[in-house]
Design an enzyme around this catalytic site. Structure first.
Site, PDB file in Angstrom:
ATOM      1  N   GLN A  91      -7.177  -0.880   0.598  1.00 40.78           N
ATOM      2  CA  GLN A  91      -6.249  -1.189   2.273  1.00 40.78           C
ATOM      3  C   GLN A  91      -7.308  -0.124   2.751  1.00 40.78           C
ATOM      4  OE1 GLN A  91      -3.680   0.677   4.226  1.00 40.78           O
ATOM      5  NE2 GLN A  91      -2.122  -0.427   4.118  1.00 40.78           N
TER       6      GLN A  91
ATOM      7  N   GLY B  64      -4.230   3.731   2.032  1.00 44.00           N
ATOM      8  CA  GLY B  64      -5.952   3.863   2.718  1.00 44.00           C
ATOM      9  C   GLY B  64      -6.472   4.386   2.334  1.00 44.00           C
TER      10      GLY B  64
ATOM     11  N   GLU C 186       1.338   0.006  11.971  1.00 40.62           N
ATOM     12  CA  GLU C 186       2.911   0.711  11.915  1.00 40.62           C
ATOM     13  C   GLU C 186       1.213   2.466  13.068  1.00 40.62           C
ATOM     14  OE1 GLU C 186       2.825  -0.958   9.548  1.00 40.62           O
ATOM     15  OE2 GLU C 186       4.883  -0.120   8.353  1.00 40.62           O
TER      16      GLU C 186
ATOM     17  N   ARG D 277      -2.383  -5.915   8.513  1.00 40.52           N
ATOM     18  CA  ARG D 277      -1.731  -6.367   7.967  1.00 40.52           C
ATOM     19  C   ARG D 277      -1.024  -5.548  10.025  1.00 40.52           C
ATOM     20  NH1 ARG D 277       0.880  -1.397   5.208  1.00 40.52           N
ATOM     21  NH2 ARG D 277       3.477  -0.978   6.123  1.00 40.52           N
TER      22      ARG D 277
ATOM     23  N   HIS E   7       4.536   4.466  13.377  1.00 42.18           N
ATOM     24  CA  HIS E   7       5.164   5.938  12.708  1.00 42.18           C
ATOM     25  C   HIS E   7       6.443   7.121  13.400  1.00 42.18           C
ATOM     26  CE1 HIS E   7       3.578   4.629   8.658  1.00 42.18           C
ATOM     27  NE2 HIS E   7       2.651   5.345   8.380  1.00 42.18           N
TER      28      HIS E   7
ATOM     29  N   ALA F  33       6.470  -1.930  -2.333  1.00 42.27           N
ATOM     30  CA  ALA F  33       5.896  -0.835  -2.614  1.00 42.27           C
ATOM     31  C   ALA F  33       6.215  -0.065  -3.240  1.00 42.27           C
ATOM     32  CB  ALA F  33       5.229  -0.198  -1.439  1.00 42.27           C
TER      33      ALA F  33
ATOM     34  N   SER G 151       0.897  -1.243   0.378  1.00 41.06           N
ATOM     35  CA  SER G 151      -0.297   0.107   0.084  1.00 41.06           C
ATOM     36  C   SER G 151       0.933   1.251   0.191  1.00 41.06           C
ATOM     37  CB  SER G 151      -0.797   0.056   1.189  1.00 41.06           C
ATOM     38  OG  SER G 151      -1.513   1.082   1.511  1.00 41.06           O
TER      39      SER G 151
ATOM     40  N   TYR H 113      -1.710   2.881  13.216  1.00 36.93           N
ATOM     41  CA  TYR H 113      -2.793   3.434  13.181  1.00 36.93           C
ATOM     42  C   TYR H 113      -3.806   2.577  14.148  1.00 36.93           C
ATOM     43  CZ  TYR H 113      -0.607   5.331   9.128  1.00 36.93           C
ATOM     44  OH  TYR H 113      -0.214   6.549   7.659  1.00 36.93           O
TER      45      TYR H 113
ATOM     46  N   GLN I  10      12.499  10.761  -1.774  1.00 38.59           N
ATOM     47  CA  GLN I  10      12.155  11.894  -2.399  1.00 38.59           C
ATOM     48  C   GLN I  10      10.583  12.758  -3.061  1.00 38.59           C
ATOM     49  OE1 GLN I  10      17.085  12.236  -3.043  1.00 38.59           O
ATOM     50  NE2 GLN I  10      15.637  14.091  -3.797  1.00 38.59           N
TER      51      GLN I  10
ATOM     52  N   CYS J 134       8.217   9.338  -8.616  1.00 38.55           N
ATOM     53  CA  CYS J 134       9.371   8.604  -8.731  1.00 38.55           C
ATOM     54  C   CYS J 134      10.325   9.458  -9.050  1.00 38.55           C
ATOM     55  CB  CYS J 134       9.090   7.691  -8.853  1.00 38.55           C
ATOM     56  SG  CYS J 134      10.557   5.773  -8.503  1.00 38.55           S
TER      57      CYS J 134
ATOM     58  N   ALA K  78      20.398  14.516 -15.353  1.00 38.95           N
ATOM     59  CA  ALA K  78      19.548  15.439 -16.759  1.00 38.95           C
ATOM     60  C   ALA K  78      19.804  14.419 -18.283  1.00 38.95           C
ATOM     61  CB  ALA K  78      19.441  16.559 -16.612  1.00 38.95           C
TER      62      ALA K  78
HETATM   63  P1  NAP Z   1      22.289  23.853  -0.587  1.00 35.52           P
HETATM   64  O1  NAP Z   1      21.670  22.572  -0.609  1.00 35.52           O
HETATM   65  O2  NAP Z   1      22.129  24.854  -1.585  1.00 35.52           O
HETATM   66  O3  NAP Z   1      23.219  24.337   0.242  1.00 35.52           O
HETATM   67  C1  NAP Z   1      24.514  25.038   0.416  1.00 35.52           C
HETATM   68  C2  NAP Z   1      24.749  25.257   1.238  1.00 35.52           C
HETATM   69  O4  NAP Z   1      25.316  26.584   0.900  1.00 35.52           O
HETATM   70  C3  NAP Z   1      23.477  26.279   2.179  1.00 35.52           C
HETATM   71  O5  NAP Z   1      24.314  25.652   3.908  1.00 35.52           O
HETATM   72  C4  NAP Z   1      23.965  27.570   2.138  1.00 35.52           C
HETATM   73  O6  NAP Z   1      23.122  27.256   3.740  1.00 35.52           O
HETATM   74  C5  NAP Z   1      25.501  27.992   2.170  1.00 35.52           C
HETATM   75  N1  NAP Z   1      25.373  28.592   0.935  1.00 35.52           N
HETATM   76  C6  NAP Z   1      25.157  29.515  -0.100  1.00 35.52           C
HETATM   77  N2  NAP Z   1      25.536  30.698  -0.295  1.00 35.52           N
HETATM   78  C7  NAP Z   1      26.947  30.382   0.624  1.00 35.52           C
HETATM   79  C8  NAP Z   1      27.796  31.143   0.270  1.00 35.52           C
HETATM   80  N3  NAP Z   1      27.983  32.427  -1.217  1.00 35.52           N
HETATM   81  N4  NAP Z   1      29.108  31.321   1.623  1.00 35.52           N
HETATM   82  C9  NAP Z   1      28.470  31.094   2.112  1.00 35.52           C
HETATM   83  N5  NAP Z   1      27.616  29.354   2.333  1.00 35.52           N
HETATM   84  C10 NAP Z   1      26.374  29.372   1.248  1.00 35.52           C
HETATM   85  O7  NAP Z   1      23.345  23.140  -1.861  1.00 35.52           O
HETATM   86  P2  NAP Z   1      24.288  21.692  -1.505  1.00 35.52           P
HETATM   87  O8  NAP Z   1      24.326  21.247  -0.036  1.00 35.52           O
HETATM   88  O9  NAP Z   1      25.358  21.974  -2.400  1.00 35.52           O
HETATM   89  O10 NAP Z   1      23.417  21.142  -2.711  1.00 35.52           O
HETATM   90  C11 NAP Z   1      23.173  20.482  -3.891  1.00 35.52           C
HETATM   91  C12 NAP Z   1      21.636  20.180  -4.252  1.00 35.52           C
HETATM   92  O11 NAP Z   1      22.037  18.947  -4.220  1.00 35.52           O
HETATM   93  C13 NAP Z   1      20.404  20.632  -3.094  1.00 35.52           C
HETATM   94  O12 NAP Z   1      19.220  21.356  -3.673  1.00 35.52           O
HETATM   95  C14 NAP Z   1      20.124  19.029  -2.453  1.00 35.52           C
HETATM   96  O13 NAP Z   1      18.509  18.989  -3.046  1.00 35.52           O
HETATM   97  C15 NAP Z   1      20.953  18.030  -3.265  1.00 35.52           C
HETATM   98  N6  NAP Z   1      21.526  17.251  -2.250  1.00 35.52           N
HETATM   99  C16 NAP Z   1      20.288  15.713  -1.872  1.00 35.52           C
HETATM  100  C17 NAP Z   1      20.712  15.498  -0.924  1.00 35.52           C
HETATM  101  C18 NAP Z   1      19.425  15.011   0.303  1.00 35.52           C
HETATM  102  O14 NAP Z   1      19.933  14.376   0.146  1.00 35.52           O
HETATM  103  N7  NAP Z   1      18.328  14.916  -0.645  1.00 35.52           N
HETATM  104  C19 NAP Z   1      22.071  15.085  -0.809  1.00 35.52           C
HETATM  105  C20 NAP Z   1      22.998  15.693  -1.051  1.00 35.52           C
HETATM  106  C21 NAP Z   1      22.135  16.788  -1.871  1.00 35.52           C
HETATM  107  P3  NAP Z   1      23.968  29.874   4.159  1.00 35.52           P
HETATM  108  O15 NAP Z   1      23.080  30.711   3.209  1.00 35.52           O
HETATM  109  O16 NAP Z   1      22.865  29.880   5.290  1.00 35.52           O
HETATM  110  O17 NAP Z   1      25.661  29.896   4.779  1.00 35.52           O
HETATM  111 FE1  SF4 Z   2      11.958   4.968  -4.760  1.00 30.48          FE
HETATM  112 FE2  SF4 Z   2      11.195   6.385  -6.222  1.00 30.48          FE
HETATM  113 FE3  SF4 Z   2      10.489   6.236  -3.647  1.00 30.48          FE
HETATM  114 FE4  SF4 Z   2      13.123   7.231  -4.368  1.00 30.48          FE
HETATM  115  S1  SF4 Z   2      10.625   8.390  -5.085  1.00 30.48           S
HETATM  116  S2  SF4 Z   2      12.241   6.065  -2.804  1.00 30.48           S
HETATM  117  S3  SF4 Z   2      13.408   5.604  -6.421  1.00 30.48           S
HETATM  118  S4  SF4 Z   2       9.720   5.162  -5.112  1.00 30.48           S
END
Ligand code: NAP
Ligand code: SF4
Length: 683
Positions: free
Chosen positions: A107, A65, A171, A221, A259, A317, A32, A173, A346, A360, A391
């Site tokens: 469900q 659900g 979970e 479940r 949860h 799922a 689900s 519920y 995400q 997804c 991309a």
């Molecule tokens: P970000 O999420 O935009 O973070 C950038 C960091 O740098 C922030 O903490 C920001 O905080 C700081 N910053 C921005 N401009 C600055 C400056 N001029 N001087 C100093 N600090 C500065 O970018 P990222 O960490 O590079 O990640 C890039 C993208 O990858 C993100 O959008 C994220 O979605 C993705 N990503 C996702 C995951 C995940 O687990 N989902 C993991 C890795 C990356 P302050 O401005 O407060 O200082």
């Molecule tokens: Fe899996 Fe897609 Fe959800 Fe990421 S967004 S956890 S790849 S189903």
């Protein structure tokens, strides 16, 4: 070669299951998921979602659900099964699924105190830590009404053509809330002793079975490991399972964790099939088939779980969002072509909890089947794609699938772009499989990949379409002293091109700052090889024990994080708690892990200067402070790499620009793949 390419047959997974009154064609259940599709009111869209997955070969699906009444629905406008209109809507779904040769169960989800509505109800008036509203404690009449409403929802589901129902009893519920003293403080026949506390779930199963007759699938479940204080013991789990079987369940499905539990149960850092052993402990204690669940995402893992005798059936799922053709691909020897769910949450759960329609990350067509179509192209074109990050790769694959001829130019020696850095991070090993899958798809389609090739303007003029997916460059934060030798970029660290000392300050606390912190807490450097996280270590880290030895599966000693390899400080300029921008359903995991390993979180920092000793900051106007460090890692976000796009535009040949090259802020693989796929659908 993908790990699944070596395995070509899945005898346990593909074996039929005879239920007496009907036969399931294999052992795959689509678990689900709340997608938000029902709430759009477009039932053809709901039907397309489930129909696509039925066509993909899954034996039985369970819907998201569906509330039995207003007070039990997860949120006030959440979908419910109460009226003839509801029945007619659901008939659109079931008839489509049956036409595609599938089976589907609805469900019934009563959320109890987890419902996001002011009139939520529960065994006792105790607010949950994750809900805004305190529930009203039900009296005996109120309990009877809930039973009748659940039974009525089941009967209506049968009228709507469903093959069965799943009664959601896990979970944390409603039904789960009756089972444990954590939430049930009653002293009437519905509380007190365990026999009384389990009365409601058992009564619900008994009454539903009586209402729907014998030839209707009834899945219960059952929460087999609550992962909360005062949760069920395993003896209680066994008692309940046996009572539920006696009351008429066809299957018992596995629920893992409430949860509100502070232990991850499905995030990508949870090792694969981490909880199959919990279901296995119930095998042989009941005679109905058992379904196991959580972090099973490849046919190989699913086959192993069944071959080990851990369950009779496997629930997946999110993998069915990632690839609706999971089963047909596995059955036809094409497992390597299955788009892998990387368990990132995400685009699925993070969307659900953000009030958005699910999709997804790796398959943007999920839940958008009627709107994002990849139909054969009217004219086959020659397309150049510059950049082999997510991309560019998504565009290449979708365009080639449509019949175009694609050339990809990548300046580095490997495909994958930033995914290659993500896969270095402990707990993000699933990214290896994603890069591998891209590789497999590229090889199977009319796509030529030119690695180590920096595309130049003059090389692109012979193409019908040019797509620029050149990605991003690290942002220069311009901190005085940043040219010193102990200052490195996240790229150097995650590519193991930097020597990192024992004391580290990380500038920037976005997704990458958190990832780099996680990476540096482990002894390193790491190699690029895919390695499965160790289950025993993971259990120790989160305090998960054997539920037959420890009530609700909680180790008495609690979580025990590994010794950090370095002392790490994470800084940001914003005066707000760190990690706010991380995933809604996973951010807490990253914050908790880092905090438990002693990472210092600094917010509201003004960067003054980098000296030989470290980073000098002023924190919220206070006197300057030296954050001592041997190494300083810059993770200050990113800016677009779009020079080639600009050059082409200046020549009067504007290209398509996607991903980070288009817009660097908030860039992640989800947006990159979505944008690339949508562009390819139009080319
Ligand atoms: P970000 O999420 O935009 O973070 C950038 C960091 O740098 C922030 O903490 C920001 O905080 C700081 N910053 C921005 N401009 C600055 C400056 N001029 N001087 C100093 N600090 C500065 O970018 P990222 O960490 O590079 O990640 C890039 C993208 O990858 C993100 O959008 C994220 O979605 C993705 N990503 C996702 C995951 C995940 O687990 N989902 C993991 C890795 C990356 P302050 O401005 O407060 O200082
Ligand atoms: Fe899996 Fe897609 Fe959800 Fe990421 S967004 S956890 S790849 S189903």
């Amino acid at each position: 070669m993908s790990e699944d390419a070596e395995m070509t047959s899945y005898p346990h997974l593909l074996a039929p299951l005879d239920l007496g009154f009907t036969t399931l064609k294999n052992r795959v259940l689509m678990g689900s998921m709340h997608t938000g599709l029902e709430e759009t009111g477009d039932w053809n869209r709901v039907a397309a979602f489930y129909g696509t997955r039925a066509k993909g070969g899954v034996a039985l699906m369970v819907t998201g659900g569906v509330g039995p009444n207003q007070e039990g629905a997860v949120f006030p406008d959440a979908t419910r099964m109460e009226t003839a209109r509801d029945v007619a809507n659901h008939q659109i779904v079931t008839s489509h699924v049956h036409k595609e040769g599938g089976k589907i169960a609805m469900q019934i989800l009563h959320a109890g105190r987890y419902a996001y509505g002011p009139n939520c109800v529960a065994p006792s008036a105790i607010k949950s830590p994750i809900s805004p509203h305190a529930p009203t404690a039900l009296d005996a009449t109120g309990i009877e009404k809930q039973i009748q409403d659940i039974v009525q929802a089941a009967r209506l589901a049968q009228d709507a053509g469903y093959d069965g129902v799943e009664i959601m009893g896990s979970e944390g519920y409603f039904l789960n809330q009756f089972l444990v003293t954590h939430t049930n403080k009653r002293d009437d026949e519905w509380g007190g002793s365990y026999a009384n506390r389990m009365r409601l779930p058992v009564e619900v199963v008994r009454r539903v079975r009586a209402a729907v007759g014998s030839d209707f699938i009834l899945i219960y479940r059952l929460s087999m490991i609550d992962l909360i204080p005062n949760g069920s013991s395993f003896d209680e789990v066994v008692l309940l399972a046996q009572a539920v079987e006696d009351a008429g369940a066809t299957f018992i499905n596995t629920g893992i964790g409430w949860h509100e539990a502070r232990i991850p149960t499905i995030a990508t850092s949870v090792p694969r099939a981490a909880f199959a052993s919990v279901t296995q402990k119930l095998m042989g204690k009941v005679s109905v088939p058992l379904i196991t669940s959580n972090r099973i995402n490849t046919p190989k893992v699913a086959e192993q779980v069944l071959a080990d005798g851990a369950a009779d059936m496997v629930s997946m799922a999110r993998p069915m969002l990632a690839d609706p053709d999971f089963v047909v691909k596995a059955a036809s020897g094409a497992a390597a072509m299955i788009t892998p769910c990387i368990a990132c949450n995400q685009a699925c759960l993070d969307h659900t909890f953000g009030g958005k329609l699910s999709s997804c990350l790796v398959n943007p067509r999920a839940c958008h089947e009627t709107e994002l179509r990849l139909q054969p192209a009217a004219t086959s074109k020659i397309i150049a794609i510059v950049g082999a990050g997510p991309a560019g790769l998504a565009t290449a694959i979708a365009a080639a699938e449509r019949g175009h001829h694609v050339a990809v130019f990548e300046q580095s020696p490997t495909i994958g772009g930033q995914l290659n850095m993500a896969r270095q991070v402990p707990g993000k090993e699933e990214f290896h499989g994603l890069v591998q899958w891209f590789q497999t798809r590229l090889a199977a389609l009319p796509i030529t990949v030119h690695l180590n090739t920096r595309a130049k303007v003059e090389m692109l003029s012979r193409f019908d379409e040019v797509v620029i997916a050149t990605g991003v460059n690290p942002r220069d934060p311009g901190i005085p002293g940043q040219e010193r030798p102990h200052v490195v970029s996240y790229i150097d660290v995650l590519r193991d091109n930097a020597v990192v000392g024992d004391r580290v300050v990380i500038v920037g606390a976005g997704g990458i700052g958190f990832d780099v912190a996680e990476y540096l807490l482990h002894p390193g450097p790491k190699t690029h090889a895919a390695s499965e996280p160790n289950l025993a270590d993971w259990r120790t880290e989160w305090g998960v024990g054997d539920p037959t030895l420890h009530r609700a599966g909680l180790l008495p000693a609690g979580p025990k994080p590994p010794e950090p390899a370095r002392s790490v400080t994470l800084t940001q300029r914003k005066a707000e708690p760190l990690g706010r921008g991380l995933g809604k359903t996973t951010g807490w995991i990253h914050r908790t892990k880092l905090k438990r390993q002693g990472v210092r979180f600094v917010q509201g920092a003004q960067y003054q200067e980098i000296t030989e000793q470290g980073l000098v900051v002023q924190i919220r106007g206070q006197a300057p402070e030296l954050l001592a460090a041997d190494t300083i890692v810059l993770c200050a976000g990113q800016v677009s790499e779009n020079r080639l796009a600009k050059a082409l535009t200046e020549l009067g040949e504007p290209p398509h620009v996607i991903g980070g090259a288009d817009f660097a802020g908030e860039l992640d693989a989800k947006r990159a793949i979505d944008q690339g796929t949508r562009l390819a659908a139009r080319l």
